[in-house]
Design a protein around this motif. Structure first.
Motif, PDB file in Angstrom:
ATOM      1  N   TYR A  92      44.109 -45.519 -53.116  1.00 30.40           N
ATOM      2  CA  TYR A  92      43.560 -44.279 -53.735  1.00 30.40           C
ATOM      3  C   TYR A  92      44.476 -43.554 -54.348  1.00 30.40           C
ATOM      4  CZ  TYR A  92      39.553 -41.051 -54.464  1.00 30.40           C
ATOM      5  OH  TYR A  92      38.914 -40.255 -55.135  1.00 30.40           O
ATOM      6  N   LYS A  93      45.042 -44.036 -55.399  1.00 28.46           N
ATOM      7  CA  LYS A  93      46.163 -42.945 -56.039  1.00 28.46           C
ATOM      8  C   LYS A  93      45.761 -41.501 -56.624  1.00 28.46           C
ATOM      9  CE  LYS A  93      48.794 -46.697 -56.446  1.00 28.46           C
ATOM     10  NZ  LYS A  93      49.253 -47.149 -55.042  1.00 28.46           N
ATOM     11  N   GLU A  94      44.686 -41.610 -57.280  1.00 21.43           N
ATOM     12  CA  GLU A  94      44.304 -40.244 -57.532  1.00 21.43           C
ATOM     13  C   GLU A  94      43.480 -39.244 -56.715  1.00 21.43           C
ATOM     14  OE1 GLU A  94      44.660 -36.767 -59.532  1.00 21.43           O
ATOM     15  OE2 GLU A  94      45.864 -38.577 -59.981  1.00 21.43           O
ATOM     16  N   SER A  95      43.755 -39.003 -55.449  1.00 22.06           N
ATOM     17  CA  SER A  95      43.225 -38.349 -54.541  1.00 22.06           C
ATOM     18  C   SER A  95      42.461 -37.019 -54.721  1.00 22.06           C
ATOM     19  CB  SER A  95      43.935 -38.282 -53.239  1.00 22.06           C
ATOM     20  OG  SER A  95      44.875 -37.100 -53.289  1.00 22.06           O
ATOM     21  N   PHE A  96      41.553 -36.715 -54.141  1.00 20.56           N
ATOM     22  CA  PHE A  96      41.009 -35.147 -54.290  1.00 20.56           C
ATOM     23  C   PHE A  96      41.955 -34.281 -54.327  1.00 20.56           C
ATOM     24  CE2 PHE A  96      39.210 -31.361 -52.390  1.00 20.56           C
ATOM     25  CZ  PHE A  96      38.018 -31.174 -53.393  1.00 20.56           C
ATOM     26  N   TRP A  97      42.956 -34.203 -53.370  1.00 20.21           N
ATOM     27  CA  TRP A  97      44.086 -33.002 -53.139  1.00 20.21           C
ATOM     28  C   TRP A  97      45.009 -33.318 -54.498  1.00 20.21           C
ATOM     29  CZ3 TRP A  97      41.708 -30.138 -50.281  1.00 20.21           C
ATOM     30  CH2 TRP A  97      41.123 -30.451 -49.311  1.00 20.21           C
ATOM     31  N   LYS A  98      45.263 -34.453 -54.937  1.00 15.57           N
ATOM     32  CA  LYS A  98      46.481 -34.454 -56.022  1.00 15.57           C
ATOM     33  C   LYS A  98      45.858 -34.033 -57.387  1.00 15.57           C
ATOM     34  CE  LYS A  98      48.538 -38.629 -54.142  1.00 15.57           C
ATOM     35  NZ  LYS A  98      48.921 -40.012 -54.290  1.00 15.57           N
ATOM     36  N   SER A  99      44.617 -34.132 -57.515  1.00 16.56           N
ATOM     37  CA  SER A  99      43.996 -33.397 -58.808  1.00 16.56           C
ATOM     38  C   SER A  99      44.131 -32.041 -58.741  1.00 16.56           C
ATOM     39  CB  SER A  99      42.488 -34.000 -58.950  1.00 16.56           C
ATOM     40  OG  SER A  99      41.756 -33.040 -57.750  1.00 16.56           O
ATOM     41  N   TYR A 100      44.450 -31.280 -57.557  1.00 13.93           N
ATOM     42  CA  TYR A 100      44.555 -30.060 -57.557  1.00 13.93           C
ATOM     43  C   TYR A 100      46.161 -29.688 -57.825  1.00 13.93           C
ATOM     44  CZ  TYR A 100      39.904 -29.139 -56.174  1.00 13.93           C
ATOM     45  OH  TYR A 100      38.529 -29.029 -56.050  1.00 13.93           O
ATOM     46  N   ILE A 101      47.104 -30.473 -57.478  1.00 11.24           N
ATOM     47  CA  ILE A 101      48.201 -29.949 -57.615  1.00 11.24           C
ATOM     48  C   ILE A 101      49.142 -30.967 -58.692  1.00 11.24           C
ATOM     49  CG2 ILE A 101      48.439 -29.260 -54.959  1.00 11.24           C
ATOM     50  CD1 ILE A 101      49.520 -31.852 -54.350  1.00 11.24           C
ATOM     51  N   SER A 102      48.609 -31.538 -59.541  1.00 11.36           N
ATOM     52  CA  SER A 102      49.141 -32.200 -60.473  1.00 11.36           C
ATOM     53  C   SER A 102      49.780 -31.004 -61.456  1.00 11.36           C
ATOM     54  CB  SER A 102      48.122 -32.900 -61.205  1.00 11.36           C
ATOM     55  OG  SER A 102      47.260 -32.295 -61.880  1.00 11.36           O
ATOM     56  N   PRO A 103      51.079 -31.203 -62.184  1.00  5.61           N
ATOM     57  CA  PRO A 103      51.614 -30.304 -62.813  1.00  5.61           C
ATOM     58  C   PRO A 103      50.647 -29.700 -64.061  1.00  5.61           C
ATOM     59  CG  PRO A 103      52.780 -32.410 -62.664  1.00  5.61           C
ATOM     60  CD  PRO A 103      51.471 -32.543 -61.966  1.00  5.61           C
ATOM     61  N   ASP A 104      49.902 -30.844 -64.529  1.00  2.00           N
ATOM     62  CA  ASP A 104      48.999 -30.142 -65.850  1.00  2.00           C
ATOM     63  C   ASP A 104      47.740 -29.645 -64.892  1.00  2.00           C
ATOM     64  OD1 ASP A 104      47.244 -33.147 -66.614  1.00  2.00           O
ATOM     65  OD2 ASP A 104      48.287 -32.961 -65.161  1.00  2.00           O
TER      66      ASP A 104
ATOM     67  N   SER B 239      34.148 -20.825 -57.752  1.00  2.13           N
ATOM     68  CA  SER B 239      34.683 -20.052 -56.530  1.00  2.13           C
ATOM     69  C   SER B 239      35.667 -18.906 -56.504  1.00  2.13           C
ATOM     70  CB  SER B 239      35.069 -21.033 -55.468  1.00  2.13           C
ATOM     71  OG  SER B 239      36.309 -21.535 -55.718  1.00  2.13           O
ATOM     72  N   GLY B 240      36.566 -18.826 -57.836  1.00  3.33           N
ATOM     73  CA  GLY B 240      37.204 -17.824 -57.993  1.00  3.33           C
ATOM     74  C   GLY B 240      38.846 -18.371 -57.672  1.00  3.33           C
ATOM     75  N   LEU B 241      39.956 -17.244 -58.168  1.00  4.06           N
ATOM     76  CA  LEU B 241      41.017 -17.767 -58.037  1.00  4.06           C
ATOM     77  C   LEU B 241      41.586 -17.867 -56.596  1.00  4.06           C
ATOM     78  CD1 LEU B 241      43.461 -18.611 -59.888  1.00  4.06           C
ATOM     79  CD2 LEU B 241      43.965 -16.176 -60.264  1.00  4.06           C
ATOM     80  N   VAL B 242      41.347 -16.836 -55.632  1.00  6.05           N
ATOM     81  CA  VAL B 242      42.007 -16.901 -54.500  1.00  6.05           C
ATOM     82  C   VAL B 242      41.218 -18.164 -53.566  1.00  6.05           C
ATOM     83  CG1 VAL B 242      41.635 -15.674 -52.151  1.00  6.05           C
ATOM     84  CG2 VAL B 242      41.953 -14.416 -54.274  1.00  6.05           C
ATOM     85  N   PRO B 243      40.067 -18.781 -53.585  1.00  3.96           N
ATOM     86  CA  PRO B 243      40.029 -19.905 -52.977  1.00  3.96           C
ATOM     87  C   PRO B 243      40.560 -21.159 -53.637  1.00  3.96           C
ATOM     88  CG  PRO B 243      37.673 -18.589 -53.185  1.00  3.96           C
ATOM     89  CD  PRO B 243      38.861 -17.899 -53.900  1.00  3.96           C
ATOM     90  N   ALA B 244      40.833 -21.071 -54.849  1.00  2.00           N
ATOM     91  CA  ALA B 244      41.533 -22.238 -55.547  1.00  2.00           C
ATOM     92  C   ALA B 244      42.932 -22.267 -55.053  1.00  2.00           C
ATOM     93  CB  ALA B 244      41.384 -22.274 -57.241  1.00  2.00           C
ATOM     94  N   TYR B 245      43.635 -21.252 -55.109  1.00  2.00           N
ATOM     95  CA  TYR B 245      45.123 -21.037 -54.863  1.00  2.00           C
ATOM     96  C   TYR B 245      45.144 -21.564 -53.180  1.00  2.00           C
ATOM     97  CZ  TYR B 245      49.357 -18.693 -53.538  1.00  2.00           C
ATOM     98  OH  TYR B 245      50.930 -18.714 -53.253  1.00  2.00           O
ATOM     99  N   ARG B 246      44.120 -20.917 -52.329  1.00  2.00           N
ATOM    100  CA  ARG B 246      44.257 -21.433 -50.997  1.00  2.00           C
ATOM    101  C   ARG B 246      44.377 -23.090 -50.614  1.00  2.00           C
ATOM    102  NH1 ARG B 246      44.271 -18.343 -46.479  1.00  2.00           N
ATOM    103  NH2 ARG B 246      42.870 -19.917 -45.442  1.00  2.00           N
ATOM    104  N   LEU B 247      43.425 -23.419 -51.497  1.00  2.00           N
ATOM    105  CA  LEU B 247      43.249 -25.029 -51.543  1.00  2.00           C
ATOM    106  C   LEU B 247      44.360 -25.631 -51.873  1.00  2.00           C
ATOM    107  CD1 LEU B 247      41.626 -27.386 -50.881  1.00  2.00           C
ATOM    108  CD2 LEU B 247      40.505 -27.261 -53.074  1.00  2.00           C
ATOM    109  N   ILE B 248      45.000 -25.070 -52.978  1.00  2.00           N
ATOM    110  CA  ILE B 248      46.351 -25.553 -53.671  1.00  2.00           C
ATOM    111  C   ILE B 248      47.571 -25.570 -52.504  1.00  2.00           C
ATOM    112  CG2 ILE B 248      48.334 -25.420 -55.114  1.00  2.00           C
ATOM    113  CD1 ILE B 248      46.093 -24.671 -57.239  1.00  2.00           C
ATOM    114  N   LYS B 249      47.582 -24.616 -51.704  1.00  2.00           N
ATOM    115  CA  LYS B 249      48.544 -24.222 -50.730  1.00  2.00           C
ATOM    116  C   LYS B 249      48.445 -25.099 -49.446  1.00  2.00           C
ATOM    117  CE  LYS B 249      51.612 -21.998 -51.711  1.00  2.00           C
ATOM    118  NZ  LYS B 249      52.762 -22.386 -52.752  1.00  2.00           N
TER     119      LYS B 249
END
Length: 143
Positions: free
Chosen positions: A15-27, A39-49
């Motif tokens: 499963y190459k393109e995982s749910f998590w990888k889609s959030y941290i890809s360079p583009d 959901s806003g910028l703060v939850p998105a940022y927390r998920l990335i971190k």
């Protein structure tokens, strides 16, 4: 009674393109943009971190990843979780490239439970005020 008693959400090694990888890809992916809008910028940022923290602790070799495991409270202590874990372990053991199963948990009560099934704590991390245990169980046939 046709009741759902347990569920396991897993990612297979291929499963190459995982749910998590889609959030941290360079583009910036459309999924991340949708999350920010909803959901806003703060939850998105927390998920990335969170994704980056956990991702750094996963094995680099192909493996299964247990995203979530849940058992209906009516089924606690009846072997449903054990059955789901055993099936996942069998999938990993018979997979041509998988070296084992990785997971993370924020529930300290889960750590001894997973250790009972052969998982070892790889690291303990702190994410905000939450402790996270990253764990791994190597396949017996790949040791």
């Amino acid at each position: 009674d046709n009741k759902l008693m347990g569920i396991a959400n897993i990612e297979a090694p291929e499963y190459k393109e995982s749910f998590w990888k889609s959030y941290i890809s360079p583009d910036v992916s459309s999924l991340l943009l949708q999350m920010i809008l909803v959901s806003g910028l703060v939850p998105a940022y927390r998920l990335i971190k969170y994704s980056q923290l956990i991702g750094a602790k996963k094995p680099k070799q192909p493996h299964f990843y247990l995203v979530a495991l849940g058992v209906n409270p009516q089924g606690h202590g009846q072997g449903y979780g054990k059955s789901l874990l055993n099936h996942l372990h069998e999938l990993s053991e018979h997979h041509p490239t998988s070296i084992g199963v990785a997971l993370d948990t924020a529930n300290p009560d889960n750590v001894p439970l997973y250790e009972h099934f052969g998982y070892k704590v790889v690291s303990k991390e702190t994410f905000g005020k939450v402790n996270l245990w990253c764990m791994f169980r190597a396949n017996k046939n790949k040791l």
